[in-house]
Motif scaffolding. Structure first.
Motif, PDB file in Angstrom:
ATOM      1  N   TYR A  13       0.868  -1.168   0.000  1.00 59.56           N
ATOM      2  CA  TYR A  13       0.000   0.000   0.000  1.00 59.56           C
ATOM      3  C   TYR A  13       0.908   1.222   0.000  1.00 59.56           C
ATOM      4  N   VAL A  14       0.796   2.047  -1.051  1.00 57.21           N
ATOM      5  CA  VAL A  14       1.734   3.163  -1.193  1.00 57.21           C
ATOM      6  C   VAL A  14       1.175   4.440  -0.580  1.00 57.21           C
ATOM      7  N   ALA A  77      -3.720 -11.033   5.272  1.00 59.95           N
ATOM      8  CA  ALA A  77      -2.642 -10.491   6.111  1.00 59.95           C
ATOM      9  C   ALA A  77      -2.222  -9.092   5.689  1.00 59.95           C
ATOM     10  N   PHE A  78      -2.665  -8.676   4.515  1.00 55.46           N
ATOM     11  CA  PHE A  78      -2.229  -7.383   3.994  1.00 55.46           C
ATOM     12  C   PHE A  78      -2.810  -6.250   4.847  1.00 55.46           C
ATOM     13  N   GLY A  79      -1.981  -5.305   5.205  1.00 58.13           N
ATOM     14  CA  GLY A  79      -2.441  -4.115   5.902  1.00 58.13           C
ATOM     15  C   GLY A  79      -2.503  -4.213   7.406  1.00 58.13           C
ATOM     16  N   ARG A  80      -2.068  -5.348   7.969  1.00 53.60           N
ATOM     17  CA  ARG A  80      -2.129  -5.479   9.425  1.00 53.60           C
ATOM     18  C   ARG A  80      -1.245  -4.471  10.144  1.00 53.60           C
ATOM     19  N   GLN A  88      -6.869   0.688   7.651  1.00 56.61           N
ATOM     20  CA  GLN A  88      -6.801  -0.713   8.062  1.00 56.61           C
ATOM     21  C   GLN A  88      -8.181  -1.374   7.992  1.00 56.61           C
ATOM     22  N   ASP A  89      -9.213  -0.658   8.420  1.00 61.57           N
ATOM     23  CA  ASP A  89     -10.574  -1.192   8.343  1.00 61.57           C
ATOM     24  C   ASP A  89     -10.994  -1.417   6.889  1.00 61.57           C
ATOM     25  N   ALA A  93     -11.915  -5.041   5.089  1.00 64.41           N
ATOM     26  CA  ALA A  93     -13.223  -5.237   4.440  1.00 64.41           C
ATOM     27  C   ALA A  93     -13.084  -5.561   2.957  1.00 64.41           C
ATOM     28  N   SER A  94     -11.861  -5.458   2.445  1.00 65.12           N
ATOM     29  CA  SER A  94     -11.650  -5.629   1.010  1.00 65.12           C
ATOM     30  C   SER A  94     -10.835  -6.869   0.666  1.00 65.12           C
TER      31      SER A  94
END
Length: 263
Positions: A13-14, A77-80, A88-89, A93-94
């Motif tokens: 995520y940039v 696991a992405f974005g933890r 993050q939410d 959700a995505s």
């Protein structure tokens, strides 16, 4: 010809693009390219992704420039480690399949007051947006980019707004697009009749039937829309667009009338 949509895995995520209504972001994928990622978990939900997919690929089939559209897989696991709770939410959700457009690095927002546009191109874009009922190509937000000395169309997520209710959708398919009066390119669209003759022959039921097969099952909600299954809902999208293309004279006349009030 039905496009072959690639699937990429999101790796990084940039940065968020705060100006987008669906909270899109620039992200990197496992093919080492940057994309503008649009999330199924945003407030607009999967319907915006369906409109993005169908609207963008219809534009491409009509010979207009659209950044490559890909399916973007988001791992659980992405974005933890993302510190921003809102982001993050959104990422949580995505999880699963999202949509992304190739990031046009160095592009600028197209402004017809600064950069000229020819009447034929303007007419083609107006015709497209009338077909897909795209409400989001106004002077406030043109959703067009100037990149490598060429005009590119982006962000069709607000199109096909009939699918937010599915009420009387067949009747709506044959209605004029009254909001064309706000289209940023309408003053230059003097070739609508010629474009209509060219484009109507390209937008066939067979094309739409093939195109809607690209819609991922996870984006559809047939029971909510009153359909027995996902195939029936896909078929309804194809029928809506087929009816609309067959009755293009209705929305062309509306656009021509709206233009006369401007010039």
């Amino acid at each position: 010809m039905i496009p072959d949509i690639r699937t990429v895995n999101v790796t990084r995520y940039v940065t968020p693009l705060k100006e987008g209504g669906s909270l899109p972001a620039v992200a990197e994928a496992d093919d080492d390219f940057l994309y503008v990622l649009k999330f199924r978990g945003s407030g607009q939900g999967p319907k915006a992704l369906i409109a993005e997919l169908l609207g963008g690929e219809i534009a491409r089939a009509l010979g207009l420039r659209v950044p490559e559209i890909v399916f973007a897989q988001l791992d659980p696991a992405f974005g933890r480690t993302e510190p921003d709770q809102e982001i993050q939410d959104l990422l949580k959700a995505s999880v699963g399949l999202n949509i992304a457009l190739h990031y046009l690095s160095g592009s600028i927002t197209f402004d017809p007051a600064v950069l000229s546009i020819d009447p034929l191109t303007a007419s083609r874009i107006v015709w497209l947006d009338c077909l897909i009922t795209n409400v989001d190509r106004t002077s406030r937000n043109t959703n067009m980019l100037w990149w490598n000395k060429q005009l590119w169309l982006i962000d069709h997520g607000a199109a096909l707004y009939f699918h937010h209710t599915w009420t009387d959708w067949r009747q709506k398919a044959a209605q004029p697009f009254t909001l064309v009066k706000d289209h940023v390119l309408l003053p230059w669209a003097t070739e609508l009749a010629a474009v209509d003759a060219e484009y109507r022959s390209l937008m066939t039921p067979a094309f739409f039937e093939g195109l809607v097969c690209l819609i991922p099952t996870s984006w559809l909600s047939p029971s909510e829309a009153g359909f027995p299954d996902e195939d029936a809902q896909r078929a309804a999208y194809a029928e809506f667009l087929s009816i609309r293309a067959a009755h293009s004279g209705i929305f062309v006349k509306e656009a021509q009338h709206a233009r006369q009030t401007l010039v």
